[in-house]
Structures are given as structure tokens and as C-alpha cells.
Design a protein around this motif. Structure first.
Motif, short mmCIF file in Angstrom:
data_model
loop_
_atom_site.label_atom_id
_atom_site.label_comp_id
_atom_site.label_asym_id
_atom_site.label_seq_id
_atom_site.Cartn_x
_atom_site.Cartn_y
_atom_site.Cartn_z
N ASN A 182 -9.92 -6.76 -25.86
CA ASN A 182 -9.57 -5.33 -25.77
C ASN A 182 -8.33 -5.10 -24.91
O ASN A 182 -8.09 -3.99 -24.44
CB ASN A 182 -10.75 -4.51 -25.22
N GLY A 183 -7.55 -6.15 -24.69
CA GLY A 183 -6.32 -6.04 -23.93
C GLY A 183 -6.48 -6.21 -22.44
O GLY A 183 -5.48 -6.22 -21.71
N TRP A 184 -7.73 -6.38 -21.95
CA TRP A 184 -7.97 -6.41 -20.51
C TRP A 184 -8.18 -7.83 -19.99
O TRP A 184 -8.86 -8.64 -20.62
CB TRP A 184 -9.21 -5.58 -20.16
N SER A 185 -7.60 -8.11 -18.83
CA SER A 185 -7.85 -9.35 -18.11
C SER A 185 -7.93 -9.03 -16.62
O SER A 185 -7.58 -7.93 -16.18
CB SER A 185 -6.76 -10.40 -18.40
N TYR A 186 -8.38 -10.01 -15.83
CA TYR A 186 -8.76 -9.72 -14.44
C TYR A 186 -8.22 -10.82 -13.54
O TYR A 186 -8.35 -12.01 -13.84
CB TYR A 186 -10.30 -9.62 -14.34
N GLY A 187 -7.62 -10.40 -12.42
CA GLY A 187 -6.97 -11.41 -11.57
C GLY A 187 -6.88 -11.00 -10.12
O GLY A 187 -7.45 -10.00 -9.69
N TRP A 188 -6.15 -11.79 -9.38
CA TRP A 188 -5.97 -11.57 -7.95
C TRP A 188 -4.58 -12.06 -7.54
O TRP A 188 -3.92 -12.79 -8.28
CB TRP A 188 -7.05 -12.30 -7.14
N ALA A 189 -4.15 -11.63 -6.37
CA ALA A 189 -2.86 -12.06 -5.82
C ALA A 189 -2.99 -12.20 -4.31
O ALA A 189 -3.68 -11.40 -3.67
CB ALA A 189 -1.76 -11.08 -6.17
N THR A 190 -2.34 -13.20 -3.75
CA THR A 190 -2.33 -13.39 -2.30
C THR A 190 -1.14 -12.63 -1.74
O THR A 190 -0.01 -13.14 -1.69
CB THR A 190 -2.22 -14.88 -1.95
N LEU A 191 -1.37 -11.40 -1.31
CA LEU A 191 -0.29 -10.54 -0.86
C LEU A 191 -0.79 -9.61 0.24
O LEU A 191 -1.96 -9.23 0.26
CB LEU A 191 0.24 -9.67 -2.00
N ALA A 192 0.11 -9.22 1.14
CA ALA A 192 -0.18 -8.17 2.11
C ALA A 192 -0.24 -6.83 1.38
O ALA A 192 0.35 -6.67 0.31
CB ALA A 192 0.90 -8.14 3.19
N PRO A 193 -0.97 -5.86 1.93
CA PRO A 193 -1.16 -4.59 1.23
C PRO A 193 0.13 -3.89 0.80
O PRO A 193 0.16 -3.27 -0.27
CB PRO A 193 -1.93 -3.73 2.25
N THR A 194 1.19 -3.97 1.59
CA THR A 194 2.42 -3.25 1.27
C THR A 194 3.51 -4.16 0.71
O THR A 194 4.66 -3.75 0.60
CB THR A 194 2.96 -2.54 2.54
N ALA A 195 3.15 -5.37 0.34
CA ALA A 195 4.15 -6.34 -0.12
C ALA A 195 4.72 -5.95 -1.48
O ALA A 195 4.09 -5.22 -2.26
CB ALA A 195 3.52 -7.73 -0.21
N ALA A 196 5.93 -6.45 -1.75
CA ALA A 196 6.50 -6.31 -3.08
C ALA A 196 5.64 -7.10 -4.07
O ALA A 196 5.01 -8.09 -3.70
CB ALA A 196 7.94 -6.81 -3.09
N TYR A 197 5.64 -6.66 -5.33
CA TYR A 197 4.77 -7.28 -6.32
C TYR A 197 5.57 -7.69 -7.55
O TYR A 197 6.50 -6.99 -7.97
CB TYR A 197 3.66 -6.32 -6.74
N ARG A 207 -2.51 0.64 -6.02
CA ARG A 207 -1.13 0.57 -6.50
C ARG A 207 -1.17 0.18 -7.99
O ARG A 207 -1.95 -0.67 -8.38
CB ARG A 207 -0.32 -0.45 -5.70
N ILE A 208 -0.32 0.83 -8.78
CA ILE A 208 -0.24 0.56 -10.20
C ILE A 208 1.19 0.16 -10.54
O ILE A 208 2.15 0.79 -10.08
CB ILE A 208 -0.68 1.78 -11.04
N PHE A 209 1.32 -0.88 -11.37
CA PHE A 209 2.63 -1.43 -11.72
C PHE A 209 2.75 -1.57 -13.23
O PHE A 209 1.78 -1.92 -13.91
CB PHE A 209 2.83 -2.81 -11.09
N VAL A 210 3.94 -1.32 -13.74
CA VAL A 210 4.26 -1.57 -15.15
C VAL A 210 5.36 -2.62 -15.18
O VAL A 210 6.48 -2.37 -14.72
CB VAL A 210 4.71 -0.30 -15.88
N ASP A 211 5.02 -3.80 -15.65
CA ASP A 211 5.96 -4.93 -15.67
C ASP A 211 6.57 -5.16 -14.28
O ASP A 211 7.76 -5.44 -14.14
CB ASP A 211 7.05 -4.72 -16.72
N GLY A 212 5.73 -5.01 -13.25
CA GLY A 212 6.15 -5.27 -11.88
C GLY A 212 6.78 -4.10 -11.17
O GLY A 212 7.01 -4.16 -9.95
#
Length: 266
Positions: free
Chosen positions: A100-115, A188-193
Motif C-alpha cells: 500500500n506504499g507504506w514502509s517503516y524505519g528509523w534514523a540515528t539523528l538528534a531531534p533538530t538535525a538536518a534530514y 517533522r514531515i519531509f518530502v524527498d528530504g
């Protein structure tokens, strides 16, 4: 007997008994459905009210909502009529990554870090402690992603990703809520980063609606991270993607509202 082919958010379940067909119909997103039949159908609502509907050119049109309707008669097909919904994180949730287009993940980042989309690492589908199956970081660690809820880790973001199968303007919308036990969570929501939404949710409920432009293959990442600490950071976070109506949004639109308490975004 079966489920009629339809969008993930629309449920049309076929039952059969003594030669009669009964369709149990409801949807997570209000939509008009077209029902194929050559004979009149009896439609019963949740309160037991009945109506007889007669097909025109082999079709009956009904408005489907979250309230279940029961359609009795020889139904042969059910389909949506101009459904703007492309994806729904609740009905589209699955144990299969990418379904259905959905996948699930994680990232090792500080809360305000660039993504960047390259920060994304996939979660694993397994039993979380003594609870049910969820998506979570390998080894049974936070963060996790359930059908309606996400939880960050002390050093990790939780990410729910939708990979677009559509090109054009869309609207990202949904609801976010959490209790007041912790110091809040960062959404935080991102579209293509590119960041399009940023808010701290702390004991309040928020509705969001964000116009953006996507391409086939675009990555839309809905992320949850800690504020100061990650204790009691379970956050209800749902997402829908709809084909937008109206003038196109500028590409790369960035929406970063301030985050006063009890902010509600419509």
C-alpha cells in the motif's frame, strides 16, 4: 467469501448463506462507491433502517463512511467513484514493507538535525515484548511504529514512509495526539528530504493539512523524535495522502509553524 477489490481504505466484504449474497461495507475515508448488480438491493444501516435501491444500467451508487452498511442481493463488484485518497496510514498498515506504499524505519539523528532520505534504515516486523506484532528497530528497541501510533528512541527517530505512485499536487493530512506525561514529541514531515512541517506536540491534539507536490517515487517521511527525553513518548500519528483540488502548490513548499501549546492546524 472474499473482499471485493477496492482501495485499501474501503472494505467491501462478501458473505454468502443459503444462496444469498450479503456485502458488509464501510470505509476509513468517506467516498462514493459504485455497486454492480442486475437486481434490486436491500441496504440496511447501523440502526436497522432499510431501503430498497434499484440499479440503473446495472449500477447502484452509495455514500460509504465509517458506519457499516449491509447490502443484501446479487452484488458482483464494488468500486470507488473518483476517490481522491491515494494512501491511508491506518488501513494501509501491513506486516509487509512497501504494501500500500507504506514502509517503516528509523534514523540515528538528534531531534533538530538536518534530514536526508538516505538517513532512513528499515525496521523489523516482530513481537514487541509481550505485546502484539509491530514494526520496530532490530533487537526489540525503540523506536516502533504501530497502525496508529509511533514512539521514538533516545537517539533515534521513528519514521513512517509513503513512496508515491502519483505525480502532481497532493494534500498531506491527519491527526496527532499524545498525553501530557512526557515533555512532548517532535513531529517533522519531509518530502524527498525537504522539510514541510515541524511542531512539538505536548498533551494537545493537532490536525494538519499540508499541500505539496510529489513525483512517482517521491519519499514522504512522517517522523517522530524526542523533545528533551524519550520517556512516555508514544504518539498517535495518522496520515492520509489525497489528490489535491485547486491550484498547484509551489514545488518545495516548506511549512514550519511555531509550536505554542494547544495549536491546531486546519
Amino acid at each position: 467469501v472474499s473482499r471485493f477489490a477496492s482501495a485499501a481504505s474501503t472494505y467491501a466484504l462478501k458473505f454468502s448463506r443459503a444462496g444469498e449474497t450479503l456485502v458488509v461495507l464501510w470505509t476509513n475515508f468517506p467516498v462514493t462507491v459504485s455497486i454492480s448488480s442486475e437486481s434490486p438491493l436491500t441496504v440496511t444501516n447501523m440502526m436497522g433502517g432499510e431501503q430498497i435501491v434499484t440499479p440503473v444500467s446495472g449500477k447502484v451508487t452509495l455514500q460509504a463512511t465509517k458506519d457499516v452498511q449491509y447490502v443484501l442481493g446479487p452484488v458482483t463488484a464494488v468500486s470507488e467513484v473518483n476517490n481522491p485518497l491515494l494512501a491511508d496510514s491506518v488501513s494501509g498498515y501491513s506486516k509487509t514493507a512497501g504494501k500500500n506504499g507504506w514502509s517503516y524505519g528509523w534514523a540515528t539523528l538528534a531531534p533538530t538535525a538536518a534530514y536526508s532520505v538516505s538517513n532512513y534504515s528499515p525496521m523489523s516486523w516482530a513481537i514487541w515484548g509481550s505485546d502484539n506484532y509491530w514494526w520496530f528497530k532490530s533487537g526489540g528497541q525503540y523506536p516502533y511504529a504501530a497502525s496508529t501510533q509511533m514512539h521514538p528512541g533516545s537517539s533515534y527517530w521513528g519514521i513512517r514512509r509513503w513512496t508515491s505512485n502519483y505525480s502532481g499536487q497532493v494534500t498531506l493530512e491527519g491527526e496527532i495526539s499524545r498525553g501530557s506525561t512526557s515533555d512532548g514529541t517532535g513531529i517533522r514531515i519531509f518530502v524527498d528530504g525537504a522539510e514541510v512541517y515541524n511542531i512539538i506536540v505536548d498533551g494537545n491534539s493537532v490536525s494538519y493539512k499540508i499541500p505539496v507536490v510529489v513525483q512517482v517515487g517521491s519519499k514522504v517521511d512522517f517522523t517522530v523524535n524526542k523533545n528533551l527525553n524519550s520517556s512516555y513518548d508514544a504518539t498517535n500519528f495518522t496520515s492520509r495522502i489525497l489528490k489535491a483540488v485547486g491550484p498547484a502548490a509551489p514545488s518545495g513548499l516548506r511549512i514550519t509553524p511555531a509550536a505554542p501549546r494547544n495549536l491546531r492546524i486546519l
